[in-house]
Enzyme design. Structure first.
Site, PDB file in Angstrom:
ATOM      1  CG  ASP A  91       4.820  17.704  59.142  1.00 50.83           C
ATOM      2  OD1 ASP A  91       3.666  17.866  58.692  1.00 50.83           O
ATOM      3  OD2 ASP A  91       5.070  17.698  60.355  1.00 50.83           O
ATOM      4  N   GLY A  93       2.776  14.550  58.075  1.00 51.35           N
ATOM      5  CA  GLY A  93       1.829  14.169  59.115  1.00 51.35           C
ATOM      6  C   GLY A  93       2.257  12.927  59.865  1.00 51.35           C
ATOM      7  CG  PHE A  95       7.605  13.486  63.901  1.00 53.74           C
ATOM      8  CD1 PHE A  95       8.635  12.604  64.218  1.00 53.74           C
ATOM      9  CD2 PHE A  95       7.298  14.496  64.797  1.00 53.74           C
ATOM     10  CE1 PHE A  95       9.339  12.741  65.403  1.00 53.74           C
ATOM     11  CE2 PHE A  95       8.001  14.640  65.987  1.00 53.74           C
ATOM     12  CZ  PHE A  95       9.020  13.756  66.286  1.00 53.74           C
ATOM     13  CG  ASP A 145       8.645   9.572  56.821  1.00 52.94           C
ATOM     14  OD1 ASP A 145       7.618  10.246  57.065  1.00 52.94           O
ATOM     15  OD2 ASP A 145       9.748   9.813  57.344  1.00 52.94           O
ATOM     16  CG  ASP A 316      12.136  20.887  60.704  1.00 54.03           C
ATOM     17  OD1 ASP A 316      12.663  19.954  60.088  1.00 54.03           O
ATOM     18  OD2 ASP A 316      11.304  20.708  61.616  1.00 54.03           O
ATOM     19  CB  CYS A 354      21.332  39.383  69.625  1.00 50.94           C
ATOM     20  SG  CYS A 354      19.840  39.119  68.641  1.00 50.94           S
ATOM     21  CB  CYS A 356      16.811  40.426  67.431  1.00 53.90           C
ATOM     22  SG  CYS A 356      16.404  40.173  69.171  1.00 53.90           S
ATOM     23  CB  CYS A 359      18.957  41.992  71.740  1.00 48.80           C
ATOM     24  SG  CYS A 359      18.811  40.241  72.166  1.00 48.80           S
ATOM     25  CG  HIS A 385      16.931  36.492  71.596  1.00 49.97           C
ATOM     26  ND1 HIS A 385      17.957  37.224  71.044  1.00 49.97           N
ATOM     27  CD2 HIS A 385      17.493  35.359  72.106  1.00 49.97           C
ATOM     28  CE1 HIS A 385      19.099  36.575  71.242  1.00 49.97           C
ATOM     29  NE2 HIS A 385      18.844  35.448  71.887  1.00 49.97           N
TER      30      HIS A 385
HETATM   31 ZN   LIG Z   1      18.170  39.187  70.191  1.00 49.62          ZN
END
Ligand SMILES: [Zn+2]
Length: 417
Positions: A91, A93, A95, A145, A316, A354, A356, A359, A385
């Site tokens: 980015d 900077g 923000f 910006d 994001d 899930c 992952c 999980c 997760h």
């Molecule tokens: Zn998960």
């Protein structure tokens, strides 16, 4: 062209596409995990790779203050410094200057501020932001910006939008003159294609590089005097507060400056979700369809699905990572707060749908125990997760677009609150 963007399928305004960077391809619509200070908090890079993250963010403000962009440049750029060979976006900077620093003062030249770390004085200008981002070596760099307060009166929003346009022009002028100074050029040239897993299987990569980077650079040693890799790309940012006509004007005039991609900034700052959608819809009508469109700082899982369906390609947000560290998990059954006593003896996984690594292995009871005991592993597992949930959600969206039908995922394929 500095950032090839190939649309592979569409479903209404939604598109499934591929952005080709010097550090691998990014399948869109994409959710980009936020790696504030050169780290997606609590998650090692190899796990981010396993989760399928193809691009992550770095924060210019944080890396500029600590460890400093010149140090990162000396270490070979942010990719090498943090051992991340896939794509990176930084980015501007702006923000963080507006949200974290003290005593900030906005002038035409730029923004002066005091560091939130030690109170030292600094000045960010469009040129300085470009210099820092080029030193960090991101694949995608954001124009500097003004991040306006919310709410703002119309005249204030117009004045801010006008300054953001002037800053966009200054950002572009500096960026175009200096983009070949990015630190990763020689490193990518110096190794063979098959040493970089991100470049495997993408026929035409080398050829495209040659076409795009025929311009030689004097400092390249003779043995490395092959064509330069793809330089970074600069995105413009549309502002305009919560006024649809200002948003449209900002979009039109930013497009006139001709960037390889466009972001919509200044949203999700406290306005209603309906207002956010109105602003995005107004801008998407203007932005060119053949370039990536990025909505900054959003959102909840159901929001990112909605915006992808509207034709947004990149998003994001700190939400999945920050919420995880507070014990909030996003699941196919809705949000759960893992510290709740009801999970003390729950033998089920965080999310039964899930797959992952968290999980697959751990129970809600164990995750709750880690969290209430303030064990560092709690933040790690919860974050892994949540990122898996976000990245899988976008994978499902991409798949649905290739099938030409997003109705299923919009009507409950992703659980709402
Ligand atoms: Zn998960």
């Amino acid at each position: 062209m500095t950032l090839p963007f190939k649309i592979q399928a569409d479903a209404g305004p939604a598109r499934q596409a591929r952005i080709h960077t010097a550090h691998g391809d990014v399948e869109t619509p994409a959710f980009m995990p936020v790696g504030t200070a050169g780290t997606v908090k609590a998650v090692p890079q190899d796990i981010l790779e396993d989760l399928g993250a193809q691009i992550i963010l770095g924060n210019t403000y944080h890396l500029y203050l600590r460890p400093g962009h010149e140090l990162v440049r000396k270490m070979g750029g942010l990719h090498k410094f943090m051992s991340w060979e896939r794509a990176l976006l930084t980015d501007s900077g702006g923000f963080q200057v507006f949200s974290l620093s003290e005593l900030r003062k906005v002038k035409e030249e730029g923004v002066s501020f005091r560091s939130h770390l030690d109170g030292t004085s600094h000045l960010f200008t469009p040129e300085r932001s470009m210099e820092i981002q080029i030193a960090l070596g991101a694949d995608i760099v954001m124009a500097f910006d003004e991040c306006m307060e919310h709410p703002a009166e119309r005249e204030r929003a117009r004045a801010s939008m006008e300054m953001t346009l002037r800053w966009a022009k200054r950002s572009k002028d500096y960026f175009e003159a200096h983009k070949h100074e990015c630190p990763w050029g020689d490193r990518v040239i110096g190794r063979s294609e098959n040493q970089n897993p991100n470049h495997k299987g993408h026929e035409g990569t080398q050829k495209e590089r040659i076409v795009d980077n025929a311009q030689p650079r004097a400092v390249v040693p003779r043995e490395l005097a092959t064509p330069l890799p793809r330089p970074p790309a600069l995105f413009g940012i549309v502002q305009g507060g919560m006024y649809a006509d200002l948003r449209r004007e900002s979009a039109e005039r930013t497009v006139e400056l001709d960037f390889p991609g466009y972001a919509i900034g200044g949203l999700s700052v406290g306005e209603s979700r309906a207002k956010t959608m109105d602003m995005i819809a107004a801008v998407l009508e203007i932005l060119p369809k053949d370039k990536p469109r990025y909505v900054m700082g959003v959102g909840y899982p159901e929001e990112i699905v909605q915006y992808a369906a509207m034709g947004v390609d990149m998003m994001d947000c700190v939400l999945p990572t920050r919420a995880a560290r507070h014990g909030l998990l996003f699941t196919s059954e809705g949000r759960i707060n893992i510290k709740n006593a009801r999970y003390a003896q729950d033998q089920g996984p965080a999310d039964p749908k899930c797959a992952c690594r968290v999980c697959s292995r751990y129970t809600r009871a164990y995750l709750r125990h880690l969290f209430v005991s303030a064990e560092p592993l709690a933040g790690v597992l919860n974050t892994v997760h949540n990122l898996a949930f976000y990245l899988d959600t976008m994978r499902s969206v991409r798949h649905a677009i290739t099938l030409g039908d997003l109705s299923g995922i919009l009507s409950g394929g992703v659980s709402l609150t």
